[in-house]
Scaffold this active site. Structure first.
Site, PDB file in Angstrom:
ATOM      1  N   LYS A   1       0.835  -1.199   0.000  1.00  0.00           N
ATOM      2  CA  LYS A   1       0.000   0.000   0.000  1.00  0.00           C
ATOM      3  C   LYS A   1       0.871   1.251   0.000  1.00  0.00           C
ATOM      4  CE  LYS A   1      -3.991   1.865   2.600  1.00  0.00           C
ATOM      5  NZ  LYS A   1      -4.891   1.619   3.745  1.00  0.00           N
TER       6      LYS A   1
ATOM      7  N   SER B   1      -9.861   1.685   2.983  1.00  0.00           N
ATOM      8  CA  SER B   1      -8.997   2.466   2.122  1.00  0.00           C
ATOM      9  C   SER B   1      -7.992   1.637   1.319  1.00  0.00           C
ATOM     10  CB  SER B   1      -8.245   3.493   2.963  1.00  0.00           C
ATOM     11  OG  SER B   1      -7.363   2.859   3.870  1.00  0.00           O
TER      12      SER B   1
ATOM     13  N   SER C   1      -9.966  -0.798   7.092  1.00  0.00           N
ATOM     14  CA  SER C   1      -9.429  -0.581   5.747  1.00  0.00           C
ATOM     15  C   SER C   1      -8.779  -1.775   5.072  1.00  0.00           C
ATOM     16  CB  SER C   1      -8.413   0.553   5.771  1.00  0.00           C
ATOM     17  OG  SER C   1      -9.085   1.762   5.641  1.00  0.00           O
TER      18      SER C   1
END
Ligand code: GLN
Length: 481
Positions: free
Chosen positions: A76, A151, A175
């Site tokens: 990420k 997210s 997330s």
């Protein structure tokens, strides 16, 4: 090339049926065919190929392969990797490169993992749809008009499209778990402190954890075993021993397992399709010998309110460092110091990040601190007490990951409160700091993925993964129609 999990890939590499170079080149080609999906913020074509060749040579020399030998991994965009861009999908970090490696990266690298690229996300990990990204949304792998969740939407889409075998995400309130649920994969948030946060860009430090997205529980367990454990760079990382997760998982039996089913996790408002698939999963656990225990977690209604007060407070402080002076973007319109701060932040942050900084500043301000922030801290303590009590009666707490299936791109962007409700079932585990996982259990009537959410007691990741693996197997064995 397709593999049945990492052990399949590993045995093909170690028996010289395949080389790392062949595997990585295949993954990189697939990544390129998905270029329009906006899943990656950076792809490491050259570095990943060079690393693959290096690992092939290592094997040729007869050296012992690491535990993650040749595993293609995506990271990420809020986890530092030295020399790689670190953007948090924000304009304010435009052009910024990490100057050091996160502990999780160092540990995976030491076990011979191969990093293929960095993944898209909601800006600074704030969001549930990946739409709050300065580089645009990511389509859901099962319906391109819908969101992949957030997210960690890019990480989830990367694994679901088989562009990486495992991806690192971050989970502050859901997330990793919510996008895993939306993309039909496994998403694990460990106990707070289980994985070092060193190198993870802070959103709400007392909630943030690095988490794992994978196609199956074994791969998630393997990587967790590599990256978990005490780290001198993170004072909140735990000394608690890291067990052999695969052994712990093998010992988990459904026979007599006490599954807590909170009434609050099955409200009237729950999407009926989601409720149906989730309850079918529960029935399978019961048929396999588990005992269902109805429990009450009456304060559940306050989870979202407490969460959004606490995380915005922490975010307002954590994000103060992005001021145009130290990292990334500086407004060209900066005639003096204070306009440099104001203009850089005004132009650099997106709407949701600004909303949270303002909300957080407000709840911490004199006069409102007691009314909001202190109250929310008290709620956090009540949650911790209630969950500890619950785990005296049950082994695991069961519910849906999300109250609704993946929604359309753009559908909730004008209604932040509705967006916040996406996390209603994932936020409690983050408030208490306990481990939780989303497991794919089937499809709804529109063929969209549905996830089950399991919470276990502190440091029971092994047991949780074992239960999750049983559930995933049971749900795959019988078609959901
Ligand atoms: N969707 C939640 C939020 O916006 C959770 C985010 C996260 O876990 N990073 O805060």
């Amino acid at each position: 090339m397709q593999f049945h999990g990492y052990q399949d890939l590993r045995s093909k590499l170690l028996s010289h049926e395949l080389t790392c170079e062949q595997v990585i080149s295949d993954y990189l080609q697939r990544i390129d065919t998905h270029r329009d999906d906006n899943i990656f913020t950076a792809v490491f074509h050259d570095a990943a190929m060079a690393r693959a060749r290096e690992l092939d040579a290592k094997l040729q020399r007869g050296e012992t392969p690491g535990r993650l030998f040749g595993m293609p991994i995506a990271i990420k965009d809020n986890i530092s990797m030295k020399g790689a861009p670190l953007g948090c999908a924000s304009r304010i970090l435009q052009g910024y490169e990490s100057v050091y490696d996160a502990t999780a990266i160092i540990r995976m690298e030491a076990e011979d993992a191969i990093f293929v690229g960095r993944t898209n996300m909601d800006e600074f990990a704030m969001g549930s749809s990946n739409e709050n990204s300065a580089i645009g949304p990511v389509p859901n792998p099962f319906d391109k008009t819908r969101v992949p969740g957030g997210s960690s939407g890019g990480s989830a889409a990367a694994v679901a499209n088989d562009l990486a075998m495992v991806a690192l995400g971050s989970d502050t309130g859901g997330s990793v778990r919510q996008p895993a649920g939306f993309c039909n994969i496994v998403g694990l948030k460990p106990t707070y402190g289980r994985i070092s946060r060193y190198g993870l860009v802070a959103f709400a430090s007392s909630f943030d954890q690095i988490g794992l997205l994978a196609a199956n529980c074994d791969d998630a367990a393997l990587v967790l075993g590599v990256i978990a454990g005490k780290d001198e760079h993170d004072a909140t990382s735990s000394h608690h021993d890291v067990p052999e997760y695969d052994t712990t998982m093998d010992h988990v039996s459904l026979e007599g397992l006490r599954i807590g089913v909170p009434r609050a996790f099955f409200p009237e408002s729950l999407n009926t399709d989601v409720a149906g698939v989730v309850k079918a999963g529960l029935k399978k656990l019961e048929d396999a010998g588990a005992e269902l225990v109805a429990i009450d977690l009456p304060e559940s209604d306050y989870a979202i309110a407490a969460y959004y007060i606490l995380v915005t407070a922490e975010a307002s402080s954590n994000l103060a460092r992005f001021d145009g002076a130290r990292y990334g973007y500086r407004s060209p319109d900066s005639p003096d110091l204070s306009s440099m701060y104001v203009n850089s932040r005004t132009e650099g942050f997106g709407a949701e990040v600004k909303r949270r900084i303002m909300l957080g500043t407000y709840v911490l301000s004199a006069g409102y601190y007691d009314t909001y922030y202190k109250k929310a801290q008290q709620v956090r303590r009540v949650f911790q007490d209630r969950y500890r009590e619950a785990f005296e009666k049950v082994d695991v707490i069961f519910g849906p990951t999300s109250p609704f299936p993946p929604f359309g791109i753009g559908d909730k962007m004008d209604n932040p409160l509705e967006m916040y409700l996406a996390d209603v079932f994932t936020v409690p585990a983050s408030i208490v700091g306990m481990p939780a996982i989303s497991v794919p259990v089937g499809m709804d009537s529109l063929s969209l993925p549905v996830g089950v959410h399991l919470i276990c007691n502190f440091f029971e990741e092994g047991k949780m993964l074992g239960i999750a693996r049983h559930l995933q197997t049971l749900c795959q064995a019988v078609p959901s129609n």
